[in-house]
Design a protein around this motif. Sequence first.
Motif, PDB file in Angstrom:
ATOM      1  N   ASN A 175       1.734  14.544 -13.358  1.00 44.63           N
ATOM      2  CA  ASN A 175       0.860  14.935 -14.118  1.00 44.63           C
ATOM      3  C   ASN A 175       0.583  16.280 -14.153  1.00 44.63           C
ATOM      4  O   ASN A 175      -0.251  17.402 -15.236  1.00 44.63           O
ATOM      5  N   VAL A 201       3.067  10.241  -9.947  1.00 45.12           N
ATOM      6  CA  VAL A 201       2.257  10.205 -10.986  1.00 45.12           C
ATOM      7  C   VAL A 201       1.017  11.348 -11.110  1.00 45.12           C
ATOM      8  O   VAL A 201       1.052  12.557 -12.689  1.00 45.12           O
ATOM      9  N   GLU A 202       0.397  11.828  -9.900  1.00 49.82           N
ATOM     10  CA  GLU A 202      -0.216  12.777  -9.877  1.00 49.82           C
ATOM     11  C   GLU A 202       0.966  14.300 -10.275  1.00 49.82           C
ATOM     12  O   GLU A 202      -0.069  15.250 -10.313  1.00 49.82           O
ATOM     13  N   ASN A 227       0.865  -1.061   0.174  1.00 47.59           N
ATOM     14  CA  ASN A 227      -0.021   0.351  -0.105  1.00 47.59           C
ATOM     15  C   ASN A 227       0.882   1.218  -0.223  1.00 47.59           C
ATOM     16  O   ASN A 227       0.718   2.539  -0.841  1.00 47.59           O
ATOM     17  N   ASP A 282       2.155   1.033  -3.621  1.00 50.55           N
ATOM     18  CA  ASP A 282       1.503   1.864  -4.110  1.00 50.55           C
ATOM     19  C   ASP A 282       1.415   3.364  -4.071  1.00 50.55           C
ATOM     20  O   ASP A 282       1.207   4.301  -5.217  1.00 50.55           O
ATOM     21  N   LEU A 283       0.466   3.951  -2.974  1.00 51.34           N
ATOM     22  CA  LEU A 283       0.439   5.592  -2.584  1.00 51.34           C
ATOM     23  C   LEU A 283       1.754   6.012  -3.241  1.00 51.34           C
ATOM     24  O   LEU A 283       1.356   7.284  -3.689  1.00 51.34           O
ATOM     25  N   LEU A 337       3.352   5.521  -5.868  1.00 53.23           N
ATOM     26  CA  LEU A 337       3.660   5.544  -6.824  1.00 53.23           C
ATOM     27  C   LEU A 337       2.529   6.372  -7.751  1.00 53.23           C
ATOM     28  O   LEU A 337       2.761   7.492  -8.732  1.00 53.23           O
ATOM     29  N   LYS A 338       1.171   6.377  -7.249  1.00 49.33           N
ATOM     30  CA  LYS A 338       0.566   7.260  -7.542  1.00 49.33           C
ATOM     31  C   LYS A 338       0.662   8.702  -7.001  1.00 49.33           C
ATOM     32  O   LYS A 338       0.610   9.607  -8.117  1.00 49.33           O
ATOM     33  N   MET A 339       0.872   9.012  -5.737  1.00 47.13           N
ATOM     34  CA  MET A 339       1.580  10.338  -5.665  1.00 47.13           C
ATOM     35  C   MET A 339       2.002  11.370  -7.023  1.00 47.13           C
ATOM     36  O   MET A 339       2.691  12.359  -7.075  1.00 47.13           O
TER      37      MET A 339
END
Length: 100
Positions: A86, A82-83, A72, A75-76, A78-80
């Motif tokens: 972006n 990516v954002e 987790n 995953d978090l 990596l998502k951060m």
Amino acid sequence: MIHSIQATSAIKNIGALESLKSAQRTSSASDFSKIIGNMVDKVDSMQNEAENTVQNFAAGKADFLQVVMGLNKADLSLKMAVEVRNKAVEAYQEIMRMSI
């Protein structure tokens, strides 16, 4: 004669200010790249830690809760990342759309 000395002094001061501004821009850009580089390194290390935890679980050296928490976190992070990427791309595109 005094006016030419003052003009030469003013030109030197303007040149010094321009070089200072250029150095500040370079410093800001390198600071930003260092921050992004550190963020990518941290994401990579969290991904590696999660992978090691999964391998330890498969070998019977870690419990399920450690695996879930590690995955987790990875995953978090990596998502951060990516954002953030972006948002940086959006900001760049918005700047490119501006008319001068």
